[in-house]
Design a protein around this motif. Structure first.
Motif, PDB file in Angstrom:
ATOM      1  N   TYR A   1       0.872  -1.177   0.000  1.00 51.79           N
ATOM      2  CA  TYR A   1       0.000   0.000   0.000  1.00 51.79           C
ATOM      3  C   TYR A   1       0.905   1.221   0.000  1.00 51.79           C
ATOM      4  CZ  TYR A   1      -2.997  -3.758   1.617  1.00 51.79           C
ATOM      5  OH  TYR A   1      -3.655  -4.957   1.734  1.00 51.79           O
ATOM      6  N   HIS A   2       1.225   1.739  -1.203  1.00 50.76           N
ATOM      7  CA  HIS A   2       2.404   2.584  -1.325  1.00 50.76           C
ATOM      8  C   HIS A   2       2.158   3.946  -1.961  1.00 50.76           C
ATOM      9  CE1 HIS A   2       2.692   1.866  -5.714  1.00 50.76           C
ATOM     10  NE2 HIS A   2       2.114   0.718  -5.394  1.00 50.76           N
ATOM     11  N   SER A   3       0.954   4.228  -2.445  1.00 51.52           N
ATOM     12  CA  SER A   3       0.767   5.479  -3.184  1.00 51.52           C
ATOM     13  C   SER A   3      -0.711   5.841  -3.227  1.00 51.52           C
ATOM     14  CB  SER A   3       1.309   5.331  -4.610  1.00 51.52           C
ATOM     15  OG  SER A   3       0.495   4.444  -5.356  1.00 51.52           O
ATOM     16  N   PRO A   4      -1.050   7.052  -3.711  1.00 47.32           N
ATOM     17  CA  PRO A   4      -2.466   7.404  -3.871  1.00 47.32           C
ATOM     18  C   PRO A   4      -3.162   6.421  -4.806  1.00 47.32           C
ATOM     19  CG  PRO A   4      -1.102   9.361  -4.051  1.00 47.32           C
ATOM     20  CD  PRO A   4      -0.157   8.195  -4.044  1.00 47.32           C
ATOM     21  N   GLY A   5      -4.425   6.165  -4.501  1.00 48.10           N
ATOM     22  CA  GLY A   5      -5.226   5.241  -5.308  1.00 48.10           C
ATOM     23  C   GLY A   5      -5.824   4.148  -4.450  1.00 48.10           C
ATOM     24  N   THR A   6      -6.751   3.442  -5.031  1.00 46.53           N
ATOM     25  CA  THR A   6      -7.422   2.347  -4.343  1.00 46.53           C
ATOM     26  C   THR A   6      -6.471   1.178  -4.151  1.00 46.53           C
ATOM     27  OG1 THR A   6      -9.397   3.001  -5.572  1.00 46.53           O
ATOM     28  CG2 THR A   6      -9.511   0.926  -4.370  1.00 46.53           C
ATOM     29  N   CYS A   7      -6.581   0.490  -3.007  1.00 46.88           N
ATOM     30  CA  CYS A   7      -5.814  -0.742  -2.809  1.00 46.88           C
ATOM     31  C   CYS A   7      -6.102  -1.686  -3.975  1.00 46.88           C
ATOM     32  CB  CYS A   7      -6.208  -1.411  -1.504  1.00 46.88           C
ATOM     33  SG  CYS A   7      -5.982  -0.368  -0.049  1.00 46.88           S
ATOM     34  N   THR A   8      -5.075  -2.414  -4.408  1.00 47.69           N
ATOM     35  CA  THR A   8      -5.205  -3.144  -5.671  1.00 47.69           C
ATOM     36  C   THR A   8      -5.757  -4.556  -5.522  1.00 47.69           C
ATOM     37  OG1 THR A   8      -2.903  -3.879  -5.529  1.00 47.69           O
ATOM     38  CG2 THR A   8      -3.346  -1.845  -6.747  1.00 47.69           C
ATOM     39  N   PHE A   9      -5.949  -5.050  -4.288  1.00 52.08           N
ATOM     40  CA  PHE A   9      -6.565  -6.369  -4.164  1.00 52.08           C
ATOM     41  C   PHE A   9      -8.065  -6.254  -4.460  1.00 52.08           C
ATOM     42  CE2 PHE A   9      -6.853  -4.638   0.173  1.00 52.08           C
ATOM     43  CZ  PHE A   9      -8.166  -4.905   0.488  1.00 52.08           C
ATOM     44  N   TYR A  10      -8.692  -7.396  -4.691  1.00 51.74           N
ATOM     45  CA  TYR A  10     -10.101  -7.371  -5.073  1.00 51.74           C
ATOM     46  C   TYR A  10     -10.977  -7.557  -3.840  1.00 51.74           C
ATOM     47  CZ  TYR A  10     -14.303  -7.948  -7.876  1.00 51.74           C
ATOM     48  OH  TYR A  10     -15.554  -7.783  -8.419  1.00 51.74           O
ATOM     49  N   GLY A  11     -11.119  -6.476  -3.094  1.00 51.81           N
ATOM     50  CA  GLY A  11     -11.990  -6.461  -1.938  1.00 51.81           C
ATOM     51  C   GLY A  11     -13.253  -5.664  -2.227  1.00 51.81           C
ATOM     52  N   THR A  12     -13.820  -5.097  -1.182  1.00 51.40           N
ATOM     53  CA  THR A  12     -15.101  -4.406  -1.344  1.00 51.40           C
ATOM     54  C   THR A  12     -14.968  -3.151  -2.197  1.00 51.40           C
ATOM     55  OG1 THR A  12     -15.670  -5.200   0.865  1.00 51.40           O
ATOM     56  CG2 THR A  12     -17.128  -3.562  -0.102  1.00 51.40           C
ATOM     57  N   ALA A  13     -13.872  -2.422  -2.039  1.00 56.09           N
ATOM     58  CA  ALA A  13     -13.716  -1.169  -2.788  1.00 56.09           C
ATOM     59  C   ALA A  13     -13.745  -1.418  -4.288  1.00 56.09           C
ATOM     60  CB  ALA A  13     -12.413  -0.481  -2.389  1.00 56.09           C
ATOM     61  N   ASN A  14     -12.953  -2.363  -4.761  1.00 57.43           N
ATOM     62  CA  ASN A  14     -12.930  -2.635  -6.194  1.00 57.43           C
ATOM     63  C   ASN A  14     -14.181  -3.383  -6.660  1.00 57.43           C
ATOM     64  OD1 ASN A  14     -10.487  -1.347  -7.030  1.00 57.43           O
ATOM     65  ND2 ASN A  14      -9.351  -2.921  -5.922  1.00 57.43           N
ATOM     66  N   SER A  15     -14.803  -4.158  -5.760  1.00 60.63           N
ATOM     67  CA  SER A  15     -16.108  -4.743  -6.090  1.00 60.63           C
ATOM     68  C   SER A  15     -17.136  -3.637  -6.320  1.00 60.63           C
ATOM     69  CB  SER A  15     -16.594  -5.668  -4.964  1.00 60.63           C
ATOM     70  OG  SER A  15     -15.740  -6.764  -4.774  1.00 60.63           O
ATOM     71  N   ASN A  16     -17.070  -2.580  -5.505  1.00 62.26           N
ATOM     72  CA  ASN A  16     -17.954  -1.423  -5.709  1.00 62.26           C
ATOM     73  C   ASN A  16     -17.828  -0.880  -7.123  1.00 62.26           C
ATOM     74  OD1 ASN A  16     -18.997  -1.298  -3.077  1.00 62.26           O
ATOM     75  ND2 ASN A  16     -17.425   0.123  -2.366  1.00 62.26           N
ATOM     76  N   GLN A  17     -16.583  -0.709  -7.573  1.00 65.39           N
ATOM     77  CA  GLN A  17     -16.370  -0.103  -8.885  1.00 65.39           C
ATOM     78  C   GLN A  17     -16.928  -0.978  -9.991  1.00 65.39           C
ATOM     79  OE1 GLN A  17     -15.273   3.062  -8.408  1.00 65.39           O
ATOM     80  NE2 GLN A  17     -15.417   2.237  -6.339  1.00 65.39           N
ATOM     81  N   LEU A  18     -16.682  -2.280  -9.889  1.00 68.77           N
ATOM     82  CA  LEU A  18     -17.212  -3.212 -10.884  1.00 68.77           C
ATOM     83  C   LEU A  18     -18.735  -3.142 -10.943  1.00 68.77           C
ATOM     84  CD1 LEU A  18     -16.092  -6.765 -11.688  1.00 68.77           C
ATOM     85  CD2 LEU A  18     -18.397  -6.506 -10.781  1.00 68.77           C
ATOM     86  N   MET A  19     -19.382  -3.105  -9.787  1.00 68.29           N
ATOM     87  CA  MET A  19     -20.846  -3.079  -9.766  1.00 68.29           C
ATOM     88  C   MET A  19     -21.403  -1.776 -10.320  1.00 68.29           C
ATOM     89  SD  MET A  19     -22.032  -5.074  -6.321  1.00 68.29           S
ATOM     90  CE  MET A  19     -21.761  -3.614  -5.342  1.00 68.29           C
ATOM     91  N   MET A  20     -20.764  -0.660  -9.996  1.00 65.68           N
ATOM     92  CA  MET A  20     -21.256   0.624 -10.520  1.00 65.68           C
ATOM     93  C   MET A  20     -21.202   0.629 -12.051  1.00 65.68           C
ATOM     94  SD  MET A  20     -22.315   2.440  -8.002  1.00 65.68           S
ATOM     95  CE  MET A  20     -22.791   0.874  -7.247  1.00 65.68           C
TER      96      MET A  20
END
Length: 628
Positions: free
Chosen positions: A222-241
């Motif tokens: 977890y090293h820079s601005p941006g969403t964490c790159t693992f496929y958790g809830t945050a990135n699941s949110n983006q896919l669903m939207m």
């Protein structure tokens, strides 16, 4: 672009139809309310001169004059910006970009309000995690306050992470007369490989590396601005939207700080203006989001092995739009939706690898081609979902879209429907004498789908570490962590248990977790029966368990049972833990009302969500009283 929509899969069609039928009265009342909230021409035209003067007092002269004219749209910006969350730090400059884009269009934009945004990665295993799920409802209410001024003709929702997008969605649904676009910020660039990160975590749990080594590994991940790159809830949110048509095509996983990311943000502002009543192509949220969009979100979640948190969030999100979904809908869809991705924790790749392999454009192309999602839904892009097989790029510094790849560029990360990683989706509903729960199987090896073992009971997640270090868990064991539901303590995620349970599994023991709490959206290789309802604090079956009872968990058959004779089980009385330590400190005392009002897991585990269903029930009771 997909040229023709194939016939819909019969199960997908059936689930869609039963949601439509069970929601018919509730949805009709919702649509009537939204139609009543719609005002032709600009919304600020409803305000008195004094109201309006307050509304634009701080604007520059150009915007002030434009807002006085009553012939252009005014965008409301609702943002979850803060500079502690890596995912939300890029939002700092988005309002200025949006305002500039609106001015070029002859319109205006105002920052309507900020909403809280907490990071579950920071609060894992900490008391603050007990506020996490309830923050979803706080975000919805804060958004409602932001938009309540009636100054706006469309809204842009800036949020990414776990509870933030569901909270924004709930509010967007209650302001469904307004067109709305969700504006993502994008994932950080790839850091330390996920396999290495997991290895260091497990070594730390075993005491084989120190805290310095662990912190270095986490910092490299977890090293820079941006969403964490693992496929958790945050990135699941983006896919669903994106699958619901609330993003621009291909917007989900473009890295922050790039010219393409900025161009997409500008275009989102321009498109929101076009979608407004003054913009001439009125596309309100409530006409866009219906049962078809929700089914698309569920299918996408299952096909990608997405976060278990959405078995809670989607229920609450649907309710806000006058729709009723339940866990049986997930089970039915899971039986026909194949597992198409392997993104950590379901594999070793991250979302940047997924994007490079074909990303959303290919996933949507495949799901449309197989008839697994509805292609005929309206979207914020002004088309149906078939346009979302395209991806954005810059052509002479201008934003354009082109067809995405027709085939996966890495079948170890993203596969076609015809050659999936597994024939069914990764989320299963469990039933038995211990109640109902869910389990995510996309990262669980087949040999761990069935576990039968004596239990070890815990009433607090912090007790497990001590038991592990003492060697009390060096055996076949099903760990039960109870009194973790929404009424007990806000239903925290229990992701900190994963390394300990993973070590036990790697030692060759049969291991599983059973809890009325949540696991992280990154739940992985250890079978975990979660969200068990009724929760223990309500006298649910978990409160009747005793140390040494044997639980049989069969994920393949959807079974969760304790092997106690029926007569003895019926005679057992629930025990109650002392929960006082959960209710004070770090602001937890402020949420006593939330804990008191919280609904069960299958109803969304929040304090919001009755809406039209409650009104219809009251109307029915009133009619019965009048008849009597």
């Amino acid at each position: 672009m997909v040229s023709a929509t194939p016939s819909l899969n019969p199960t997908v069609a059936e689930v869609t139809q039963r949601i439509r039928q069970r929601s018919s009265e509730r949805r009709a009342l919702y649509e009537r309310r939204m139609a009543d909230q719609h005002k032709r021409s600009v919304h600020r035209g409803e305000l008195s001169c004094g109201n309006l003067a307050h509304g634009f007092a701080a604007c520059g002269d150009t915007d002030k004059q434009q807002l006085k004219m009553m012939n252009s749209a005014n965008l409301g910006i609702v943002s979850a910006y803060n500079d502690m969350l890596s995912a939300h730090q890029p939002y700092k400059n988005f309002p200025d970009i949006i305002k500039q884009a609106a001015q070029i269009m002859g319109s205006t934009a105002q920052f309507a309000g900020g909403v809280p945004a907490m990071c579950d990665g920071v609060t894992q295993g900490q008391p603050g995690m007990e506020l996490s799920l309830f923050s979803r409802d706080v975000i919805a209410m804060a958004t409602a306050v932001a938009l309540s001024h009636n100054m706006f003709d469309a809204a842009l929702y800036l949020g990414i992470c776990d509870k933030i997008v569901p909270g924004l969605f709930i509010a967007a649904a209650r302001f469904g007369h307004l067109p709305g676009i969700f504006v993502p910020g994008g994932p950080m660039e790839s850091g330390l490989p996920n396999k290495e990160k997991a290895r260091i975590r497990q070594l730390f749990a075993e005491g084989k590396v120190g805290r310095d080594e662990l912190l270095e590994a986490e910092s490299e991940s977890y090293h820079s601005p941006g969403t964490c790159t693992f496929y958790g809830t945050a990135n699941s949110n983006q896919l669903m939207m994106e699958l619901m048509g609330l993003h621009l095509p291909g917007a989900s996983f473009i890295n922050p700080g790039t010219a393409l990311r900025e161009a997409l943000t500008r275009y989102a502002a321009e498109q929101a203006i076009r979608n407004s009543e003054p913009g001439g192509e009125y596309r309100p949220f409530y006409r866009q989001i219906d049962e078809r969009a929700l089914v698309n979100a569920m299918v996408g979640l299952l096909a990608s092995g997405g976060s278990t948190n959405h078995s809670l969030h989607l229920v609450a999100m649907a309710a806000a739009a006058g729709l009723t979904i339940d866990w049986d809908d997930f089970t039915a869809l899971s039986s026909v939706v194949p597992s198409m991705t392997r993104i950590y924790p379901n594999g070793q790749a991250d979302v940047n690898h997924f994007q490079a392999a074909g990303g959303m454009s290919l996933l949507i192309r495949e799901l449309l081609g197989a008839g697994l999602i509805h292609g005929d839904i309206p979207t914020v892009f002004g088309t149906d979902l078939t346009a979302y097989t395209q991806e954005p790029f810059l052509e002479n510094d201008k934003l354009a879209w082109r067809e995405g790849p027709a085939q996966s560029l890495d079948t170890q990360v993203l596969r076609p429907v015809a050659e999936p990683f597994a024939a069914t989706g990764g989320l299963i509903v469990l039933n038995g004498n211990l109640g109902r729960g869910v389990i995510k199987l996309s990262a669980v090896a087949q040999e761990h789908h069935v576990v039968e073992a004596p239990i070890k009971l815990f009433d607090d997640q912090n007790q497990l570490k001590a038991a592990f270090e003492a060697g009390d868990l060096d055996r076949d064991v099903i760990v039960v962590v109870r009194f973790q539901g929404p009424k007990a303590n806000g239903m925290p995620e229990l992701h900190n248990l994963t390394p300990f349970l993973g070590v036990l599994q790697d030692r060759g023991f049969k291991v599983a977790l059973v809890t009325d709490g949540r696991m992280s959206g990154a739940s992985g290789k250890v079978p975990a029966a979660i969200h068990v309802t009724p929760e223990a604090v309500n006298g649910g079956p978990l409160a009747k368990l005793r140390d040494g009872d044997v639980i049989h968990l069969n994920a393949d058959k959807g079974e969760l049972n304790v092997k106690v004779p029926a007569g003895e089980w019926a005679q057992r009385r629930p025990v109650m833990a002392n929960l006082a330590h959960y209710h004070v400190g770090l602001g937890r005392e402020l949420f006593g009302g939330f804990r008191h009002m919280a609904m069960g897991a299958e109803q969304g585990a929040g304090v919001l969500g009755g809406f039209e269903a409650d009104d219809l029930a009251r109307q029915t009771d009133q009619m019965h009283e009048e008849d009597a």
